[in-house]
Design a protein around this motif. Structure first.
Motif, PDB file in Angstrom:
ATOM      1  N   ASN A  21       0.814  -1.205   0.000  1.00  0.00           N
ATOM      2  CA  ASN A  21       0.000   0.000   0.000  1.00  0.00           C
ATOM      3  C   ASN A  21       0.854   1.264   0.000  1.00  0.00           C
ATOM      4  OD1 ASN A  21      -0.981  -1.579   2.889  1.00  0.00           O
ATOM      5  ND2 ASN A  21       0.636  -0.069   3.002  1.00  0.00           N
ATOM      6  N   TYR A  22       0.254   2.316  -0.533  1.00  0.00           N
ATOM      7  CA  TYR A  22       0.894   3.627  -0.512  1.00  0.00           C
ATOM      8  C   TYR A  22       0.229   4.448   0.583  1.00  0.00           C
ATOM      9  CZ  TYR A  22       3.004   8.006  -1.954  1.00  0.00           C
ATOM     10  OH  TYR A  22       3.723   9.167  -1.971  1.00  0.00           O
ATOM     11  N   ALA A  23       1.040   4.987   1.490  1.00  0.00           N
ATOM     12  CA  ALA A  23       0.533   5.708   2.657  1.00  0.00           C
ATOM     13  C   ALA A  23       0.675   7.207   2.478  1.00  0.00           C
ATOM     14  CB  ALA A  23       1.283   5.259   3.912  1.00  0.00           C
ATOM     15  N   ASN A  24      -0.416   7.926   2.743  1.00  0.00           N
ATOM     16  CA  ASN A  24      -0.429   9.382   2.705  1.00  0.00           C
ATOM     17  C   ASN A  24      -0.705   9.871   4.126  1.00  0.00           C
ATOM     18  OD1 ASN A  24      -0.613  12.055   2.120  1.00  0.00           O
ATOM     19  ND2 ASN A  24      -2.480  11.923   0.905  1.00  0.00           N
ATOM     20  N   ASN A  25       0.311  10.406   4.803  1.00  0.00           N
ATOM     21  CA  ASN A  25       0.186  10.816   6.197  1.00  0.00           C
ATOM     22  C   ASN A  25      -0.387  12.216   6.324  1.00  0.00           C
ATOM     23  OD1 ASN A  25       1.598   8.565   7.829  1.00  0.00           O
ATOM     24  ND2 ASN A  25       3.029   8.984   6.159  1.00  0.00           N
ATOM     25  N   ASP A  26      -1.192  12.420   7.350  1.00  0.00           N
ATOM     26  CA  ASP A  26      -1.841  13.707   7.571  1.00  0.00           C
ATOM     27  C   ASP A  26      -0.844  14.754   8.054  1.00  0.00           C
ATOM     28  OD1 ASP A  26      -4.417  15.241   7.842  1.00  0.00           O
ATOM     29  OD2 ASP A  26      -3.736  15.344   9.914  1.00  0.00           O
ATOM     30  N   LEU A  53       0.739   2.760  18.426  1.00  0.00           N
ATOM     31  CA  LEU A  53       0.953   1.388  18.876  1.00  0.00           C
ATOM     32  C   LEU A  53       2.125   1.352  19.853  1.00  0.00           C
ATOM     33  CD1 LEU A  53       0.372  -0.246  15.395  1.00  0.00           C
ATOM     34  CD2 LEU A  53      -1.066  -0.562  17.422  1.00  0.00           C
ATOM     35  N   PRO A  54       2.360   0.210  20.533  1.00  0.00           N
ATOM     36  CA  PRO A  54       3.329   0.176  21.634  1.00  0.00           C
ATOM     37  C   PRO A  54       4.743   0.663  21.343  1.00  0.00           C
ATOM     38  CG  PRO A  54       1.928  -1.738  21.775  1.00  0.00           C
ATOM     39  CD  PRO A  54       1.531  -1.017  20.524  1.00  0.00           C
ATOM     40  N   PHE A  55       5.183   0.763  20.099  1.00  0.00           N
ATOM     41  CA  PHE A  55       6.518   1.292  19.831  1.00  0.00           C
ATOM     42  C   PHE A  55       6.477   2.700  19.226  1.00  0.00           C
ATOM     43  CE2 PHE A  55       7.151  -3.222  20.198  1.00  0.00           C
ATOM     44  CZ  PHE A  55       8.304  -3.301  20.969  1.00  0.00           C
ATOM     45  N   ASP A  56       5.287   3.300  19.188  1.00  0.00           N
ATOM     46  CA  ASP A  56       5.141   4.674  18.716  1.00  0.00           C
ATOM     47  C   ASP A  56       5.275   5.648  19.880  1.00  0.00           C
ATOM     48  OD1 ASP A  56       4.634   3.922  16.082  1.00  0.00           O
ATOM     49  OD2 ASP A  56       2.485   3.691  16.456  1.00  0.00           O
ATOM     50  N   VAL A  57       5.781   6.842  19.576  1.00  0.00           N
ATOM     51  CA  VAL A  57       5.852   7.899  20.591  1.00  0.00           C
ATOM     52  C   VAL A  57       4.881   9.023  20.274  1.00  0.00           C
ATOM     53  CG1 VAL A  57       8.228   7.389  21.258  1.00  0.00           C
ATOM     54  CG2 VAL A  57       7.788   8.965  19.355  1.00  0.00           C
ATOM     55  N   SER A  58       4.241   8.954  19.103  1.00  0.00           N
ATOM     56  CA  SER A  58       3.263   9.985  18.744  1.00  0.00           C
ATOM     57  C   SER A  58       2.123   9.357  17.945  1.00  0.00           C
ATOM     58  CB  SER A  58       3.925  11.098  17.918  1.00  0.00           C
ATOM     59  OG  SER A  58       4.427  10.580  16.700  1.00  0.00           O
ATOM     60  N   THR A  59       0.985  10.051  17.900  1.00  0.00           N
ATOM     61  CA  THR A  59      -0.181   9.579  17.170  1.00  0.00           C
ATOM     62  C   THR A  59       0.001   9.792  15.668  1.00  0.00           C
ATOM     63  OG1 THR A  59      -1.642  10.031  19.035  1.00  0.00           O
ATOM     64  CG2 THR A  59      -2.666   9.897  16.866  1.00  0.00           C
ATOM     65  N   LYS A  60      -0.459   8.817  14.881  1.00  0.00           N
ATOM     66  CA  LYS A  60      -0.364   8.908  13.425  1.00  0.00           C
ATOM     67  C   LYS A  60      -1.756   8.872  12.820  1.00  0.00           C
ATOM     68  CE  LYS A  60       3.980   6.361  13.658  1.00  0.00           C
ATOM     69  NZ  LYS A  60       4.630   5.044  13.436  1.00  0.00           N
ATOM     70  N   GLU A  61      -1.910   9.579  11.720  1.00  0.00           N
ATOM     71  CA  GLU A  61      -3.171   9.621  10.997  1.00  0.00           C
ATOM     72  C   GLU A  61      -2.843   9.451   9.519  1.00  0.00           C
ATOM     73  OE1 GLU A  61      -7.233  12.362  10.960  1.00  0.00           O
ATOM     74  OE2 GLU A  61      -5.407  13.058  11.944  1.00  0.00           O
ATOM     75  N   THR A  62      -3.293   8.329   8.918  1.00  0.00           N
ATOM     76  CA  THR A  62      -2.821   7.961   7.589  1.00  0.00           C
ATOM     77  C   THR A  62      -3.951   7.415   6.731  1.00  0.00           C
ATOM     78  OG1 THR A  62      -0.695   7.330   8.580  1.00  0.00           O
ATOM     79  CG2 THR A  62      -1.092   6.623   6.316  1.00  0.00           C
ATOM     80  N   LEU A  63      -3.937   7.762   5.445  1.00  0.00           N
ATOM     81  CA  LEU A  63      -4.830   7.185   4.454  1.00  0.00           C
ATOM     82  C   LEU A  63      -3.986   6.334   3.515  1.00  0.00           C
ATOM     83  CD1 LEU A  63      -7.752   7.151   3.312  1.00  0.00           C
ATOM     84  CD2 LEU A  63      -7.032   8.997   1.771  1.00  0.00           C
ATOM     85  N   MET A  64      -4.387   5.063   3.313  1.00  0.00           N
ATOM     86  CA  MET A  64      -3.606   4.144   2.493  1.00  0.00           C
ATOM     87  C   MET A  64      -4.481   3.519   1.415  1.00  0.00           C
ATOM     88  SD  MET A  64      -1.233   2.179   5.328  1.00  0.00           S
ATOM     89  CE  MET A  64      -2.629   1.604   6.278  1.00  0.00           C
ATOM     90  N   ILE A  65      -3.901   3.331   0.240  1.00  0.00           N
ATOM     91  CA  ILE A  65      -4.548   2.587  -0.822  1.00  0.00           C
ATOM     92  C   ILE A  65      -3.599   1.459  -1.217  1.00  0.00           C
ATOM     93  CG2 ILE A  65      -3.636   4.130  -2.627  1.00  0.00           C
ATOM     94  CD1 ILE A  65      -6.246   3.527  -4.193  1.00  0.00           C
ATOM     95  N   GLY A  66      -4.156   0.261  -1.420  1.00  0.00           N
ATOM     96  CA  GLY A  66      -3.245  -0.848  -1.654  1.00  0.00           C
ATOM     97  C   GLY A  66      -3.876  -2.059  -2.303  1.00  0.00           C
ATOM     98  N   ALA A 106       5.118  16.485   8.759  1.00  0.00           N
ATOM     99  CA  ALA A 106       6.431  16.078   9.271  1.00  0.00           C
ATOM    100  C   ALA A 106       6.692  14.595   9.041  1.00  0.00           C
ATOM    101  CB  ALA A 106       6.530  16.401  10.761  1.00  0.00           C
ATOM    102  N   GLN A 107       5.648  13.841   8.699  1.00  0.00           N
ATOM    103  CA  GLN A 107       5.784  12.412   8.440  1.00  0.00           C
ATOM    104  C   GLN A 107       5.858  12.177   6.936  1.00  0.00           C
ATOM    105  OE1 GLN A 107       2.325  10.875  10.442  1.00  0.00           O
ATOM    106  NE2 GLN A 107       3.243  11.089  12.472  1.00  0.00           N
ATOM    107  N   LYS A 108       6.676  11.220   6.526  1.00  0.00           N
ATOM    108  CA  LYS A 108       6.946  11.005   5.108  1.00  0.00           C
ATOM    109  C   LYS A 108       5.988   9.993   4.501  1.00  0.00           C
ATOM    110  CE  LYS A 108      10.635   9.828   1.858  1.00  0.00           C
ATOM    111  NZ  LYS A 108      12.048   9.409   1.689  1.00  0.00           N
ATOM    112  N   ASP A 109       5.428  10.339   3.345  1.00  0.00           N
ATOM    113  CA  ASP A 109       4.569   9.420   2.599  1.00  0.00           C
ATOM    114  C   ASP A 109       5.428   8.402   1.851  1.00  0.00           C
ATOM    115  OD1 ASP A 109       2.614  11.122   3.471  1.00  0.00           O
ATOM    116  OD2 ASP A 109       2.341  12.132   1.537  1.00  0.00           O
ATOM    117  N   GLY A 110       4.802   7.265   1.490  1.00  0.00           N
ATOM    118  CA  GLY A 110       5.544   6.267   0.726  1.00  0.00           C
ATOM    119  C   GLY A 110       4.922   4.894   0.804  1.00  0.00           C
ATOM    120  N   TRP A 111       5.706   3.883   0.444  1.00  0.00           N
ATOM    121  CA  TRP A 111       5.224   2.504   0.299  1.00  0.00           C
ATOM    122  C   TRP A 111       5.449   1.686   1.567  1.00  0.00           C
ATOM    123  CZ3 TRP A 111       2.310   1.237  -3.755  1.00  0.00           C
ATOM    124  CH2 TRP A 111       2.382   2.043  -4.893  1.00  0.00           C
TER     125      TRP A 111
END
Length: 397
Positions: free
Chosen positions: A53-58, A369-382, A61-66
């Motif tokens: 899937n290709y991830a588009n982060n909200d 998730l347990p190894f994250d230090v911040s909240t993520k918001e992502t839209l993915m198509i795959g 500061a977070q990088k989009d990609g595969w």
């Protein structure tokens, strides 16, 4: 964490209701195969798969990609299914059907993000579990001979589709459905609640995508799945299915026999050894083992039937909560993690790719998730690949 896989049809089983087979022994053999297959679905056995899937982060500061997701498991089980439950029935007699399964499962699940892409699902796990499961599959019912013979003759008289197209297949299936009207009438008259539950003892290593950070988890848990009887108050109370039951399915080839399960629930409690989790270890008391409970609630239903294929909606919510966490862990926000995902799956065949169990999907995730230090918001198509079918297609070329 284990989420039960898709089960999209009523579980009630009818002895001698298999019109493509004419004599008793093959019917019973085939029915046993159906029961075993059906049980595997309820017991969360699934084909190994890859998701690309290709991830588009909200967050800019977070990088989009595969990102590639994987899910693999193999079980060694002892299943108690007695064939005498089929042969001893009299015409019109009904009998509760239940099976018990116990055994071990090796599993590996996770994801990997390429070229510094921010991984919105950065939690991998691998381990071994022992399970003891009970699956109540509803009723065994023996059709009367007249209805059975009618179904057999009706099916045998049907002409096979002249063209291998979804439209021709749908037309043939509709005629087959009419031939089995007596079957579906019994199905509705004798519909019962069906359910599955289990007890799991699990040892696993949880980690980030490349296992540079990891922790060991020993836990005990249970999973509950419930499918209400058709036209029961419990089915009516399944409000999460309302938009699909009353709007989308009627608009797109409504399947009158489809019966959505209630949301499945998984709960586990265990001990976590975080000695190889550097982020946590940097805090006071962060390297000490701790107790944790985690839970997941998940809902899945059919949105529509298009060209004789199902479009599926799934949503889930996970929570990990440390018990009596030290103040330093609470202050850093590492004592509780929540994560939600909502997806829409469409079979690849709708896009001209004739491979079984391959799907195109759109997913929105939010949380950490347990190894994250911040909240993520992502839209993915795959694209979701079935290993077995894909390898078979490549070998044919």
């Amino acid at each position: 964490m284990k989420t039960l896989t898709r089960v999209s049809t009523q579980v009630t089983l009818l002895v001698a209701a298999l019109p493509m087979l004419a004599n008793a022994s093959p019917i019973e053999d085939r029915l046993m195969e159906m029961i075993e297959q059906r049980s595997n679905e309820w017991l969360a056995e699934k084909l190994p798969y890859l998701k690309i899937n290709y991830a588009n982060n909200d967050d800019e500061a977070q990088k989009d990609g595969w990102i590639v997701d994987y899910d693999w498991s193999r079980s060694k089980s002892t299943v108690d299914i007695s064939s005498t439950q089929l042969t001893e029935l009299e015409e019109g007699e009904t009998k509760k059907f239940r099976m018990i399964d116990s055994g071990f499962t090796a599993h590996a699940k996770g994801s990997y993000a390429y070229n510094d892409t921010t991984n919105s699902n950065d939690l991998s796990s691998a381990g071994l579990a022992f399970h003891l499961r009970v699956v109540d599959q509803g009723l065994l019912i023996k059709m009367n001979e007249e209805d059975r013979v009618h179904s057999v003759n009706c099916i045998n008289d049907l002409e096979l589709p002249q063209q291998d197209t979804p439209q021709a297949e749908a037309a043939y299936n509709a005629k087959s459905y009419e031939c089995s009207a007596a079957y579906f009438q019994l199905l509705e008259e004798h519909s019962t609640h069906t359910y599955a539950y289990d007890l799991q003892f699990d040892y696993q290593v949880e980690a980030n995508q490349n296992y540079t950070e990891h922790q060991e988890v020993l836990s005990v848990g249970t999973t509950l799945v419930f499918e209400p009887a058709i036209d029961s108050a419990w089915q009516t109370a399944n409000i999460l299915d309302y938009p699909f039951r009353y709007i989308t399915r009627p608009l797109f080839s409504h399947d009158a026999n489809y019966n959505a399960k209630w949301p499945s629930l998984h709960v586990a409690y265990g001990n976590v050894d975080p000695s190889s989790n550097s982020v946590r270890n940097a805090l006071p008391e962060g390297n000490e083992s701790y107790k944790r409970w985690n839970a997941e609630i998940a809902f899945q239903t059919t949105v529509a039937r298009i060209a004789n294929h199902s479009v599926i909606f799934e949503t889930s919510y996970r929570v990990y909560q440390e018990v009596s966490a030290p103040d330093s862990i609470k202050a850093a926000g590492l004592d509780k993690f929540t994560y939600s995902a909502t997806s829409l799956f469409a079979p690849a065949s709708l896009f001209g790719v004739e491979l079984e169990d391959h799907e195109v999907y759109l997913t929105y995730v939010h949380g950490k998730l347990p190894f994250d230090v911040s909240t993520k918001e992502t839209l993915m198509i795959g694209w979701k690949f079935n290993f077995n079918d894909l390898l078979g297609a490549l070998m044919e070329e």
